[in-house]
Design a protein around this motif. Structure first.
Motif, PDB file in Angstrom:
ATOM      1  N   LYS A 188       0.824  -1.216   0.000  1.00 17.78           N
ATOM      2  CA  LYS A 188       0.000   0.000   0.000  1.00 17.78           C
ATOM      3  C   LYS A 188       0.859   1.268   0.000  1.00 17.78           C
ATOM      4  O   LYS A 188       0.580   2.226  -0.730  1.00 17.78           O
ATOM      5  CB  LYS A 188      -0.930  -0.020   1.217  1.00 17.78           C
ATOM      6  CG  LYS A 188      -2.079  -0.999   1.070  1.00 17.78           C
ATOM      7  CD  LYS A 188      -2.747  -1.359   2.384  1.00 17.78           C
ATOM      8  CE  LYS A 188      -3.262  -0.184   3.140  1.00 17.78           C
ATOM      9  NZ  LYS A 188      -4.014  -0.603   4.350  1.00 17.78           N
ATOM     10  N   PHE A 191       2.761   1.747  -3.511  1.00 18.62           N
ATOM     11  CA  PHE A 191       1.926   2.257  -4.603  1.00 18.62           C
ATOM     12  C   PHE A 191       1.099   3.469  -4.198  1.00 18.62           C
ATOM     13  O   PHE A 191       0.446   4.081  -5.050  1.00 18.62           O
ATOM     14  CB  PHE A 191       0.997   1.146  -5.104  1.00 18.62           C
ATOM     15  CG  PHE A 191       1.698   0.059  -5.867  1.00 18.62           C
ATOM     16  CD1 PHE A 191       1.994   0.210  -7.216  1.00 18.62           C
ATOM     17  CD2 PHE A 191       2.084  -1.119  -5.242  1.00 18.62           C
ATOM     18  CE1 PHE A 191       2.648  -0.784  -7.922  1.00 18.62           C
ATOM     19  CE2 PHE A 191       2.738  -2.125  -5.942  1.00 18.62           C
ATOM     20  CZ  PHE A 191       3.017  -1.957  -7.285  1.00 18.62           C
ATOM     21  N   LYS A 192       1.101   3.783  -2.889  1.00 17.61           N
ATOM     22  CA  LYS A 192       0.321   4.918  -2.376  1.00 17.61           C
ATOM     23  C   LYS A 192      -1.157   4.788  -2.763  1.00 17.61           C
ATOM     24  O   LYS A 192      -1.784   5.733  -3.275  1.00 17.61           O
ATOM     25  CB  LYS A 192       0.901   6.250  -2.864  1.00 17.61           C
ATOM     26  CG  LYS A 192       2.307   6.526  -2.359  1.00 17.61           C
ATOM     27  CD  LYS A 192       2.829   7.862  -2.851  1.00 17.61           C
ATOM     28  CE  LYS A 192       4.159   8.212  -2.196  1.00 17.61           C
ATOM     29  NZ  LYS A 192       5.205   7.184  -2.426  1.00 17.61           N
ATOM     30  N   ILE A 193      -1.704   3.599  -2.519  1.00 19.77           N
ATOM     31  CA  ILE A 193      -3.105   3.323  -2.826  1.00 19.77           C
ATOM     32  C   ILE A 193      -3.722   2.481  -1.715  1.00 19.77           C
ATOM     33  O   ILE A 193      -3.010   1.864  -0.919  1.00 19.77           O
ATOM     34  CB  ILE A 193      -3.273   2.559  -4.161  1.00 19.77           C
ATOM     35  CG1 ILE A 193      -2.481   1.245  -4.123  1.00 19.77           C
ATOM     36  CG2 ILE A 193      -2.888   3.413  -5.356  1.00 19.77           C
ATOM     37  CD1 ILE A 193      -2.716   0.359  -5.335  1.00 19.77           C
ATOM     38  N   GLU A 194      -5.057   2.467  -1.674  1.00 21.13           N
ATOM     39  CA  GLU A 194      -5.792   1.537  -0.838  1.00 21.13           C
ATOM     40  C   GLU A 194      -6.207   0.358  -1.714  1.00 21.13           C
ATOM     41  O   GLU A 194      -6.549   0.546  -2.885  1.00 21.13           O
ATOM     42  CB  GLU A 194      -7.034   2.194  -0.228  1.00 21.13           C
ATOM     43  CG  GLU A 194      -6.721   3.224   0.844  1.00 21.13           C
ATOM     44  CD  GLU A 194      -5.990   2.611   2.029  1.00 21.13           C
ATOM     45  OE1 GLU A 194      -6.333   1.474   2.418  1.00 21.13           O
ATOM     46  OE2 GLU A 194      -5.078   3.266   2.564  1.00 21.13           O
ATOM     47  N   ASP A 196      -8.516  -2.906  -2.874  1.00 23.50           N
ATOM     48  CA  ASP A 196      -9.920  -3.327  -2.879  1.00 23.50           C
ATOM     49  C   ASP A 196     -10.045  -4.657  -2.147  1.00 23.50           C
ATOM     50  O   ASP A 196      -9.808  -5.719  -2.721  1.00 23.50           O
ATOM     51  CB  ASP A 196     -10.424  -3.453  -4.319  1.00 23.50           C
ATOM     52  CG  ASP A 196     -11.888  -3.872  -4.392  1.00 23.50           C
ATOM     53  OD1 ASP A 196     -12.535  -3.967  -3.323  1.00 23.50           O
ATOM     54  OD2 ASP A 196     -12.376  -4.109  -5.509  1.00 23.50           O
ATOM     55  N   THR A 276      -2.990  -4.669  -7.499  1.00 24.71           N
ATOM     56  CA  THR A 276      -2.856  -3.205  -7.568  1.00 24.71           C
ATOM     57  C   THR A 276      -3.260  -2.633  -8.916  1.00 24.71           C
ATOM     58  O   THR A 276      -3.461  -1.422  -9.036  1.00 24.71           O
ATOM     59  CB  THR A 276      -1.406  -2.783  -7.291  1.00 24.71           C
ATOM     60  OG1 THR A 276      -0.531  -3.366  -8.280  1.00 24.71           O
ATOM     61  CG2 THR A 276      -0.955  -3.204  -5.905  1.00 24.71           C
ATOM     62  N   GLN A 279      -6.600  -0.501  -9.103  1.00 25.32           N
ATOM     63  CA  GLN A 279      -6.507   0.744  -8.340  1.00 25.32           C
ATOM     64  C   GLN A 279      -5.566   1.731  -9.022  1.00 25.32           C
ATOM     65  O   GLN A 279      -5.802   2.929  -9.016  1.00 25.32           O
ATOM     66  CB  GLN A 279      -6.038   0.464  -6.911  1.00 25.32           C
ATOM     67  CG  GLN A 279      -7.142  -0.081  -6.002  1.00 25.32           C
ATOM     68  CD  GLN A 279      -7.216  -1.603  -6.064  1.00 25.32           C
ATOM     69  OE1 GLN A 279      -6.790  -2.223  -7.058  1.00 25.32           O
ATOM     70  NE2 GLN A 279      -7.763  -2.210  -5.030  1.00 25.32           N
ATOM     71  N   LYS A 280      -4.476   1.205  -9.611  1.00 25.61           N
ATOM     72  CA  LYS A 280      -3.543   2.092 -10.317  1.00 25.61           C
ATOM     73  C   LYS A 280      -4.229   2.763 -11.490  1.00 25.61           C
ATOM     74  O   LYS A 280      -4.056   3.967 -11.740  1.00 25.61           O
ATOM     75  CB  LYS A 280      -2.320   1.294 -10.806  1.00 25.61           C
ATOM     76  CG  LYS A 280      -1.340   0.920  -9.720  1.00 25.61           C
ATOM     77  CD  LYS A 280      -0.079   0.308 -10.303  1.00 25.61           C
ATOM     78  CE  LYS A 280      -0.339  -1.040 -10.923  1.00 25.61           C
ATOM     79  NZ  LYS A 280       0.890  -1.685 -11.425  1.00 25.61           N
ATOM     80  N   GLU A 282      -7.499   3.326 -11.827  1.00 20.47           N
ATOM     81  CA  GLU A 282      -8.477   4.285 -11.325  1.00 20.47           C
ATOM     82  C   GLU A 282      -7.796   5.564 -10.861  1.00 20.47           C
ATOM     83  O   GLU A 282      -8.300   6.673 -11.078  1.00 20.47           O
ATOM     84  CB  GLU A 282      -9.284   3.665 -10.174  1.00 20.47           C
ATOM     85  CG  GLU A 282     -10.238   2.575 -10.635  1.00 20.47           C
ATOM     86  CD  GLU A 282     -10.955   1.917  -9.478  1.00 20.47           C
ATOM     87  OE1 GLU A 282     -10.574   2.196  -8.306  1.00 20.47           O
ATOM     88  OE2 GLU A 282     -11.875   1.122  -9.717  1.00 20.47           O
ATOM     89  N   LYS A 283      -6.655   5.414 -10.236  1.00 17.10           N
ATOM     90  CA  LYS A 283      -5.898   6.577  -9.755  1.00 17.10           C
ATOM     91  C   LYS A 283      -5.432   7.430 -10.923  1.00 17.10           C
ATOM     92  O   LYS A 283      -5.456   8.662 -10.884  1.00 17.10           O
ATOM     93  CB  LYS A 283      -4.700   6.124  -8.916  1.00 17.10           C
ATOM     94  CG  LYS A 283      -3.977   7.256  -8.226  1.00 17.10           C
ATOM     95  CD  LYS A 283      -2.862   6.726  -7.327  1.00 17.10           C
ATOM     96  CE  LYS A 283      -2.138   7.870  -6.646  1.00 17.10           C
ATOM     97  NZ  LYS A 283      -1.043   7.365  -5.815  1.00 17.10           N
ATOM     98  N   SER A 284      -5.015   6.764 -12.027  1.00 16.88           N
ATOM     99  CA  SER A 284      -4.563   7.487 -13.221  1.00 16.88           C
ATOM    100  C   SER A 284      -5.724   8.262 -13.828  1.00 16.88           C
ATOM    101  O   SER A 284      -5.545   9.383 -14.315  1.00 16.88           O
ATOM    102  CB  SER A 284      -4.005   6.495 -14.235  1.00 16.88           C
ATOM    103  OG  SER A 284      -2.890   5.800 -13.707  1.00 16.88           O
TER     104      SER A 284
END
Length: 284
Positions: A188, A191-194, A196, A276, A279-280, A282-284
């Motif tokens: 986490k 990648f600086k993400i939460e 799922d 990941t 989420q990557k 979606e973040k983009s």
């Protein structure tokens, strides 16, 4: 059916018609009885089969200091949990749960409540076991009129997890949870993400991490047979995930003296990429 061993006035060891060792429970079942005496079947309220040699002796030692009501609760929960879980529970769970529930109820009545430092992680990583453990709290309340706190459910859930390890101690289950939690945190933060936590990929990742942690704690080193070409392809195609695996490898080496094999690096990298990827994007 004859008595083979008296555990207390209400609990005896015997053998059934299939010559399987059984624990038989019933009020006054062994009162004024001895080994070899016939069991009054009309008094039998509970019977459960034991496959593991020596378990009855350990149950006897536990029952010397506690009421058989807790063995009854443990047996009821054991059967319920086994019907819901995909893995085989070890019979040592009868002993561990009987002892734990007795001690927990005793502590509650004295006003002593212990917090489980890994309660949050257990609820998160072992969702099914935790939900089953909450059912156990309901059984305990029904049988004893004591409602234990949810932290006790977390500990009971760990007993279920630990039962996969064939009687190894609870410290092992705690260590597994800590290793899994640390690796998840590394992913986490890298990648600086939460993540799922409801996704299939997350569940697969958790399963992989649990079994990896079990092998690590048992010091079961896999044979090194990685396809070097495939290994290099994984490194080249999943660069960021491989970099994350490298951080995990550093943690494992520095804290647990474990060197990741190339096979383990491949599996970790692929799982990390899967868990990941969405989420990557979606973040983009």
């Amino acid at each position: 059916m004859r008595i083979r061993k008296v555990l207390n006035n209400n609990v005896v060891v015997s053998y059934n018609e299939l010559n399987q060792q059984v624990i038989v429970m019933g009020k006054g079942l062994a009162f004024h009885k001895k080994e070899g005496d016939e069991i009054d079947t009309s008094k039998i309220r509970k019977t459960f089969v034991l496959q593991t040699k020596g378990i009855s002796d350990k149950i006897a030692k536990v029952l010397m200091g506690t009421s058989e009501i807790y063995l009854n609760i443990a047996a009821q929960f054991y059967e319920y949990a086994q019907s819901k879980l995909s893995y085989k529970l070890d019979e040592y769970l009868y002993i561990a749960l009987t002892d734990h529930i007795s001690f927990a109820v005793s502590r509650y009545k004295k006003g002593v409540e212990l917090k489980n430092p890994l309660a949050w992680e257990i609820r998160k990583y072992y969702k099914l076991e935790y939900q089953l453990a909450l059912k156990c709290l309901e059984v305990i309340e029904k049988k004893t009129d004591v409602r234990l706190g949810d932290d006790e459910a977390a500990t009971i859930a760990l007993h279920l997890v630990n039962s996969q390890l064939s009687g190894e101690n609870m410290k092992t289950a705690f260590r597994i949870t800590e290793i899994v939690d640390t690796i998840i945190s590394i992913v986490k933060y890298h990648f600086k993400i939460e993540l799922d936590e409801e996704s299939v990929n997350y569940e697969r990742f958790l399963t992989h991490l649990r079994f990896f942690a079990i092998r690590l704690i048992r010091n079961e080193k896999p044979e090194e047979n990685a396809d070097l070409f495939f290994y290099e392809q994984i490194k080249a195609n999943y660069t960021e995930s491989y970099d994350c695996t490298a951080k995990i490898a550093t943690y494992l080496k520095n804290n647990l003296n474990w060197d990741l094999s190339k096979d383990e690096e491949i599996y970790l990298t692929v799982h990390i990429n899967r868990v990941t990827d969405r989420q990557k994007n979606e973040k983009s």
